[in-house]
Scaffold this active site. Structure first.
Site, mmCIF file in Angstrom:
data_model
loop_
_atom_site.group_PDB
_atom_site.id
_atom_site.type_symbol
_atom_site.label_atom_id
_atom_site.label_comp_id
_atom_site.label_asym_id
_atom_site.label_seq_id
_atom_site.Cartn_x
_atom_site.Cartn_y
_atom_site.Cartn_z
ATOM 1 N N ALA A 137 0.832 -1.207 0.000
ATOM 2 C CA ALA A 137 0.000 0.000 0.000
ATOM 3 C C ALA A 137 0.868 1.259 0.000
ATOM 4 C CB ALA A 137 -0.920 -0.007 1.215
ATOM 5 N N TYR A 165 10.694 3.148 -0.440
ATOM 6 C CA TYR A 165 10.172 1.772 -0.399
ATOM 7 C C TYR A 165 8.987 1.647 -1.360
ATOM 8 C CZ TYR A 165 7.585 -2.158 1.752
ATOM 9 O OH TYR A 165 6.879 -3.315 1.985
ATOM 10 N N LYS A 178 6.126 -2.597 23.641
ATOM 11 C CA LYS A 178 6.236 -1.509 24.626
ATOM 12 C C LYS A 178 5.268 -1.728 25.783
ATOM 13 C CE LYS A 178 7.756 1.947 21.284
ATOM 14 N NZ LYS A 178 7.706 3.341 20.869
HETATM 15 P P1 NAD Z 1 10.244 -9.836 6.404
HETATM 16 O O1 NAD Z 1 11.355 -8.841 6.513
HETATM 17 O O2 NAD Z 1 9.845 -10.565 7.643
HETATM 18 O O3 NAD Z 1 10.551 -10.898 5.267
HETATM 19 C C1 NAD Z 1 11.323 -10.595 4.139
HETATM 20 C C2 NAD Z 1 12.372 -11.660 4.002
HETATM 21 O O4 NAD Z 1 13.175 -11.388 2.839
HETATM 22 C C3 NAD Z 1 13.325 -11.714 5.201
HETATM 23 O O5 NAD Z 1 13.290 -12.981 5.836
HETATM 24 C C4 NAD Z 1 14.686 -11.459 4.591
HETATM 25 O O6 NAD Z 1 15.759 -12.205 5.173
HETATM 26 C C5 NAD Z 1 14.465 -11.859 3.131
HETATM 27 N N1 NAD Z 1 15.492 -11.266 2.287
HETATM 28 C C6 NAD Z 1 15.978 -9.993 2.339
HETATM 29 N N2 NAD Z 1 17.003 -9.859 1.477
HETATM 30 C C7 NAD Z 1 17.143 -11.053 0.873
HETATM 31 C C8 NAD Z 1 18.048 -11.527 -0.120
HETATM 32 N N3 NAD Z 1 18.994 -10.741 -0.641
HETATM 33 N N4 NAD Z 1 17.936 -12.821 -0.527
HETATM 34 C C9 NAD Z 1 16.990 -13.641 0.016
HETATM 35 N N5 NAD Z 1 16.115 -13.238 0.961
HETATM 36 C C10 NAD Z 1 16.194 -11.964 1.383
HETATM 37 O O7 NAD Z 1 9.007 -9.039 5.785
HETATM 38 P P2 NAD Z 1 7.482 -9.448 5.669
HETATM 39 O O8 NAD Z 1 6.727 -8.561 6.574
HETATM 40 O O9 NAD Z 1 7.317 -10.915 5.779
HETATM 41 O O10 NAD Z 1 7.182 -8.956 4.177
HETATM 42 C C11 NAD Z 1 7.135 -9.856 3.063
HETATM 43 C C12 NAD Z 1 6.853 -9.060 1.806
HETATM 44 O O11 NAD Z 1 5.627 -8.356 1.950
HETATM 45 C C13 NAD Z 1 7.906 -8.003 1.475
HETATM 46 O O12 NAD Z 1 8.057 -7.918 0.082
HETATM 47 C C14 NAD Z 1 7.286 -6.737 1.993
HETATM 48 O O13 NAD Z 1 7.788 -5.591 1.345
HETATM 49 C C15 NAD Z 1 5.823 -6.978 1.690
HETATM 50 N N6 NAD Z 1 4.909 -6.184 2.530
HETATM 51 C C16 NAD Z 1 4.860 -6.418 3.872
HETATM 52 C C17 NAD Z 1 3.994 -5.669 4.661
HETATM 53 C C18 NAD Z 1 3.888 -5.889 6.147
HETATM 54 O O14 NAD Z 1 3.102 -5.201 6.799
HETATM 55 N N7 NAD Z 1 4.619 -6.815 6.747
HETATM 56 C C19 NAD Z 1 3.173 -4.671 4.070
HETATM 57 C C20 NAD Z 1 3.280 -4.467 2.706
HETATM 58 C C21 NAD Z 1 4.133 -5.238 1.933
#
Ligand code: NAD
Length: 324
Positions: free
Chosen positions: A120, A147, A198
């Site tokens: 989003a 981002y 927190k």
């Molecule tokens: P997260 O950080 O827990 O998971 C992302 C994973 O990607 C991590 O485990 C990290 O080690 C891995 N990663 C990073 N660099 C890497 C690399 N070079 N090679 C292999 N793996 C790598 O995040 P999440 O909350 O699980 O988010 C997952 C996806 O959803 C992401 O693309 C994030 O941008 C998207 N997203 C998440 C949210 C949220 O609220 N959590 C909201 C919008 C979008």
């Protein structure tokens, strides 16, 4: 048995998605640069790979030289507002490389279905009383942070491979997601986990710090509901980006009150300067709802499942003498 790859399986949402795909009967390979910090993977196989390298992306999508049936690309260098505002170069560099090489590797090796996890954050800031943004409102583009720009560009990369190389691509724009087994401290955590930590750490009647004046409006989606949306979208015929998220809105101040209530504590708020992000972002979930998807957890239900886990992590860390 269908084979699926989850990139980012060592992370929060990826870890939950692996579990769901196993329940649906898939053979699942998890891929991540690191193991999951908080639990054993449910995947049949886990490859520790750096997806910023093109050869790693190729290795990720092939099993015995054959492409897997479905790739879910959730790997990203990401975190909450604090991280997003302090690590612009890391986000632009690392996530862009991952997404460019992953889309290319999946398409060139003949993966039939590919899902990209967008956000989003591709949308502009909103006034609280504006109507919901639909998917088309991402243009003209004005994301609030780098981002969001990286996500928007990487959506376009994946969709170009759909148009030109015949790979079916699904683009999911996730709302803020929360739940157990997600980052809860260290600077990458998002607001619900930070508030849970927190409040778990403060004594009854104490005060916690909150960035900004607490009036920013937010939507938070429980992880099981988000994963359900991912699974539903992947099976759909929707070729355009699709929002996945709840319609329940809450101010940051009210989120604190809700977590405190679940915790059974009285907690005061001290507002301090900090990276707040957009004032409001309400995006329409009409497109995903047309597929029959619905969020099954109210924010209260989801916090009631998340708080005990964060509390346990916080208390263990405090017992070790770690700073929380
Ligand atoms: P997260 O950080 O827990 O998971 C992302 C994973 O990607 C991590 O485990 C990290 O080690 C891995 N990663 C990073 N660099 C890497 C690399 N070079 N090679 C292999 N793996 C790598 O995040 P999440 O909350 O699980 O988010 C997952 C996806 O959803 C992401 O693309 C994030 O941008 C998207 N997203 C998440 C949210 C949220 O609220 N959590 C909201 C919008 C979008």
């Amino acid at each position: 048995m269908k084979k699926a790859v989850v990139c980012g399986a060592g992370g929060f949402i990826g870890g939950h998605l692996v579990e769901r795909l196993k329940k649906e009967g898939f053979w699942v390979r998890g891929v991540d640069i690191k193991q999951h910090e908080f639990r054993e993977t449910a995947a049949d196989e886990f490859l520790q790979l750096d997806l910023r390298k093109p050869e790693s992306c190729g290795e990720a999508v092939l099993v015995d030289g054959q492409p897997v049936d479905e790739v879910y690309q959730l790997a990203a260098d990401m975190g909450g507002m604090g991280f997003i505002h302090s690590a612009e170069c890391e986000i632009m560099h690392n996530s862009l490389l991952i997404n460019t090489y992953m889309s290319h590797a999946a398409a060139s090796h003949g993966v039939p279905r590919y899902l990209f996890s967008s956000s989003a954050c591709v949308y502009r800031d909103q006034q609280p009383d504006e109507p919901d943004l639909t998917e088309d409102d991402a243009y003209p583009a004005q994301p609030d942070n780098e981002y969001g720009w990286e996500k928007l560009y990487s959506e376009r990369v994946a969709l170009a491979y759909q148009r030109n190389q015949g790979m079916t691509v699904r683009v999911a724009r996730f709302q803020n997601c929360y739940g157990p087994y997600g980052t809860w401290n260290g600077g990458r955590e998002k607001a619900p986990a930070a508030m849970c930590r927190k409040i778990a750490a403060v004594e009854d009647g104490g005060t916690i710090e909150v960035w900004g004046d607490g009036t920013a409006m937010r939507v938070f989606t429980y992880v099981d509901d988000l994963v359900d949306g991912i699974y539903t979208l992947m099976r759909s015929s929707i070729a355009q980006p699709t929002n996945i998220g709840s319609d329940e809105r809450i101010s940051v101040n009210d989120l604190v009150a809700l977590v405190a209530e679940v915790a059974g504590k009285t907690v005061g708020i001290r507002h301090v300067d900090g990276p707040v992000g957009v004032h409001a972002r309400n995006h329409s979930s009409a497109r995903i709802r047309e597929l029959g998807w619905t969020d099954r957890h109210t924010l209260r239900d989801g916090i009631a499942k998340t708080y005990p886990w964060v509390k346990e992590q916080t208390e263990q860390a405090m017992a070790r003498g770690d700073e929380v």
